[in-house]
Design an enzyme around this catalytic site. Structure first.
Site, PDB file in Angstrom:
ATOM      1  N   GLU A   7      -2.515   0.308 -47.742  1.00 56.60           N
ATOM      2  CA  GLU A   7      -1.382   1.425 -47.303  1.00 56.60           C
ATOM      3  C   GLU A   7      -0.324   1.669 -48.445  1.00 56.60           C
ATOM      4  OE1 GLU A   7      -1.489   3.748 -44.861  1.00 56.60           O
ATOM      5  OE2 GLU A   7      -3.542   2.891 -44.492  1.00 56.60           O
ATOM      6  N   SER A  16       1.763  -2.096  22.348  1.00 59.51           N
ATOM      7  CA  SER A  16       2.580  -2.946  23.160  1.00 59.51           C
ATOM      8  C   SER A  16       3.141  -3.992  22.066  1.00 59.51           C
ATOM      9  CB  SER A  16       1.313  -3.728  24.064  1.00 59.51           C
ATOM     10  OG  SER A  16       1.085  -3.006  25.157  1.00 59.51           O
TER      11      SER A  16
END
Length: 849
Positions: free
Chosen positions: A124, A490
């Site tokens: 690069e 319940s």
């Protein structure tokens, strides 16, 4: 007269001095300057070119000023915070998940291996260490390439230095234009004046997009090779260095030859730059790429419902994206410590799945997971549908075609296989679950339509250790443990009893189990409750017996005598919900969640002290600072460097006393009887000191179990997402209690053998289990239905000795209950004969049993 020779300062025979300006013009006419002047006067093309050049330079300078005026400040990079994923840890500190849409891992410059750095510089920016942000030689080549490709639609090669790429990736953006390139150059020059070369390279190697959703070299090393950067070989570092040019191309199989050619070029460049020997480069060039298949991060799927609940709560607090704040879930880089217990989580998932499969039994195929209307791009649609399953070796696929009970099934990886056992109602386009039976042949499998949710919590802290919200998270993220509002049946009764105990009753108080009706006015008439299965009353019994046997008639009578406003206040205090003072809510008609019910039961197990239910212990930002914690207590004196001679500092209690400690213990002591000889007797074989309560809603549509001990409290419900009857045989004790039992058996070593400790004020008294009266001279036995038991009483609340009057009362109440039941049966028969529906208060109000 004056002497004329003295007027110009010359003596006799001397020449007067030559004028300086004249001398310059005379000498210039015959020297280089004169030649240039002659050329300028004689060539109009030179003059035109010069004017254009000057205008161009002036324009370029002006453009530089205009473009550079509003550019980002390079100094912001000194405090730049890259978007990072949130990492989630379990209760043991191990990473269990990450919330990430991109792969990102931040490293320091010293963590990057030198060969990796050299590979990227070779590919690069060879002059990185010497240029000032712009490589003008490379830029000139890029300009020529741009001119050559102008109008062709092709993108010219960048000619950007690493510094320019940092400017582009972080500050400017990737717009393809000459203006952007100029901006890039200006910002790059400014960056070089702010950051060191090492800092620039660190930013670059951490931020560069390299394909496979990877940003930075560490994330890419994991994505392409399954390695950390420090473990990469030379040929692997060279491969990573080629990715910035075409990150989504070189990692694909069909471009392998192109990738190898480019990789080898990087190796040759490294040799040319004397960063690697020719022999090492040739050896690296001889190796294949060695890429691993593309795959997502692998985490234990059993934790999926839990970590999704954590994600929801984090997003609610901090936001989802970077623009939502610096600590957002998908960009903030948070470290989250959760209460997840992976062993308990696996046990909960497996137990709930087993219970759902057992209920489903042989009911047949329940339908498709989803459906595709168009099979032209079935693979893409299947991937987008994102339906998976983590059970055995089952997979989700799409039926491509069928003939009778066989056909073809396609999977998300593109593979196609034979599918057998196709149900009659299945059709092409259905997303189904299948299991391999032979090579190339799969069989249709069924995911239970029934579902449910389960949670395990620590009563002493409120920390949720495990959470399962359905059969499999991959089939749907809806969490039935925290998001499903269901009637608890319940399981709410213990809090009715707790209210009664708080206002003067005792576990031995006799309550009539008989007809209980409420007059609703002239329009509605009289409404009557009933026991489970339509049973009538059974006479007077102790409160303990009523809770152990889950008697509706006793519960509503207790709620009525205590006062429903008081009862619903208890429901509110423990966090179950806010309801109106209707008696039906005493039987669980109001909606709530598993999470809220488990947290309420945790307060019972913890002597009435309740801690907020939590799945997150604390949150740290990317720098390790704790920004939120569930335990907000402080103890400043705990950090003293030296003892000041005062008493030891005590950390204040975190929890809230929502129920009186003595009352909470009395309820738990009665709930132990539910396991010993009541509706949850299936758990008795565990031989552990457990308490619990079953619940079954009207229909029955939902079945519940809640219970545990002082260390762990859990809760589970099972039901259809669109409530409908589970069948007359369905009860909490038959379906949900066994699920809880499986969890305990899978983690048995962690469940204490010690009984729950009673608060200091509790008095344990020997009583007759049936009458509730004190017994002298007889020791309680360990038999489940022993005649004499220990009962818990508050001070000065013990019952008196049993008398003949008590026996008369018991027989009278039993006779009244029989007469009332007979009357109810006659009224029901008359209603059926006349075709009039009997008015049932419990039914109309969503009453439960």
């Amino acid at each position: 007269m004056s002497d004329p020779t003295q007027s110009n300062g010359t003596g006799p025979g001397e020449q007067p001095p030559e004028d300086a300006s004249y001398r310059i013009r005379r000498e210039g006419a015959s020297g280089p300057l004169g030649a240039a002047r002659s050329l300028w006067r004689g060539s109009k093309w030179l003059r035109r070119f010069s004017y254009l050049a000057f205008a161009g330079l002036a324009g370029l300078a002006g453009l530089w000023v205009v473009i550079g005026r509003d550019l980002p400040d390079a100094r912001t990079l000194l405090e730049y915070q890259p978007p990072l994923p949130t990492m989630v840890r379990g209760g043991d500190g191990e990473i269990v998940y990450s919330y990430a849409r991109e792969r990102r891992v931040q490293l320091r410059f010293v963590d990057f291996p030198r060969p990796l750095i050299n590979a990227f510089l070779s590919a690069e920016d060879k002059t990185f260490w010497t240029h000032g942000g712009v490589d003008f030689t490379g830029l000139a080549g890029a300009v020529i390439d741009y001119v050559a490709k102008y109008g062709s639609g092709q993108r010219a090669r960048g000619g950007s230095t690493i510094t320019q790429q940092v400017a582009k990736n972080i500050l400017i953006g990737d717009e393809y234009s000459v203006t952007r390139k100029l901006k890039e150059m200006i910002v790059a020059h400014r960056i070089e004046g702010v950051l060191s070369k090492e800092q620039i390279l660190e930013l670059y190697l951490n931020e560069i997009p390299l394909g496979r959703q990877s940003f930075g070299v560490q994330a890419a090393a994991r994505a392409y090779f399954g390695k950390d950067v420090g473990d990469l070989d030379l040929h692997e570092t060279a491969f990573l260095a080629i990715l910035p040019k075409a990150p989504e191309r070189y990692g694909r199989k069909k471009y392998e030859d192109m990738a190898i050619e480019r990789r080898n070029w990087v190796l040759d460049e490294m040799v040319r730059n004397r960063w690697v020997s020719r022999a090492d480069a040739d050896a690296a060039k001889a190796k294949p790429l060695g890429l691993i298949p593309r795959q997502s991060e692998s985490y234990e799927a059993a934790n999926s419902y839990f970590v999704e609940e954590v994600r929801r709560r984090l997003i609610e607090r901090y936001g989802e994206k970077a623009e939502d704040g610096p600590n957002s879930v998908y960009a903030g880089g948070l470290w989250v410590r959760t209460s997840l217990d992976t062993q308990m989580q696996t046990a909960v998932r497996d137990a709930l799945r087993k219970g759902l499969l057992n209920f489903h039994g042989n009911r047949g195929w329940t339908g498709a997971v989803a459906h595709l209307n168009d099979l032209e791009n079935w693979q893409t649609q299947l991937i987008v549908a994102n339906k998976t399953i983590d059970y055995k070796n089952w997979r989700v696929g799409v039926i491509l075609d069928r003939s009778d009970d066989t056909g073809r099934i396609g999977f998300s990886d593109g593979n196609i296989a034979t599918l057998t056992g196709i149900a009659d109602k299945a059709r092409a386009g259905d997303l189904v679950v299948a299991e391999p039976v032979t090579a190339g042949t799969w069989a249709l499998r069924t995911v239970p339509e029934i579902s449910g949710g389960m949670i395990i919590e620590q009563p002493a802290s409120g920390r949720i250790l495990a959470m399962q919200g359905g059969f499999d998270y991959g089939l749907g993220s809806f969490n039935r443990a925290t998001q499903a509002e269901r009637q608890p049946g319940s399981t709410i009764k213990p809090f009715v009893y707790a209210t009664a105990l708080q206002y003067g009753m005792t576990p031995a108080t006799q309550v009539l189990d008989g007809t209980f009706c409420v007059y609703q006015g002239a329009a509605l008439g009289q409404k009557c409750f009933r026991n489970f299965g339509g049973e009538g009353g059974a006479g007077s019994h102790t409160m303990r017996w009523g809770l152990e046997q889950s008697r509706n008639l006793m519960t509503v009578r207790i709620a009525n005598d205590t006062g429903m406003p008081r009862v619903i206040k208890t429901f509110h205090n423990v966090g179950i919900g806010d309801y109106k003072p209707y008696l039906s809510f005493a039987l669980g008609a109001g909606e709530t969640t598993v999470e809220r019910m488990v947290n309420a039961y945790a307060s019972l197990a913890n002597n009435g002290v309740q801690y907020p239910a939590s799945v997150i212990d604390y949150v740290q930002d990317r720098n390790g600072k704790v920004i939120w914690r569930s335990d907000t207590r402080h103890c400043d004196a705990c950090n003293m460097s030296e003892w000041d001679g005062k008493p030891m500092p005590r950390i204040q209690r975190k929890g809230k006393q929502v129920i009186d400690a003595d009352t909470a213990y009395q309820v738990v002591h009665m709930l132990e009887g539910v396991v010993t000889r009541g509706t949850a007797v299936r758990l008795r074989s565990l031989n552990l000191p457990l308490f619990g309560k079953t619940g079954t809603t009207n229909g029955p549509t939902d079945v519940w179990f809640m219970g545990g001990n002082q260390d762990y409290v859990g809760g589970v419900y099972v039901g259809y997402d669109s409530p409908r009857s589970l069948g007359g045989w369905a009860q909490g004790g038959r379906i949900s209690a066994p699920i809880f039992k499986d969890v305990v058996e899978a983690t048995r070593s962690r469940w204490s053998q010690d009984p729950l400790l009673a608060p200091p004020g509790i008095r344990m008294v020997r009583i007759d289990r049936v009458t509730g009266k004190p017994v002298m001279g007889v020791e309680p036995s360990n038999e489940p239905k022993a005649a004499v038991i220990w009962e818990a009483f508050k001070p000065d609340s013990e019952p008196s000795q049993y008398t003949a009057e008590d026996e008369f009362t018991r027989r009278r109440d039993a006779l009244v209950a029989q007469v009332s039941q007979a009357r109810e049966e006659r009224e029901a028969a008359n209603a059926r004969a006349t075709g009039v529906q009997a008015q049932d208060f419990a039914e109309e109000q969503g009453g439960l049993y």
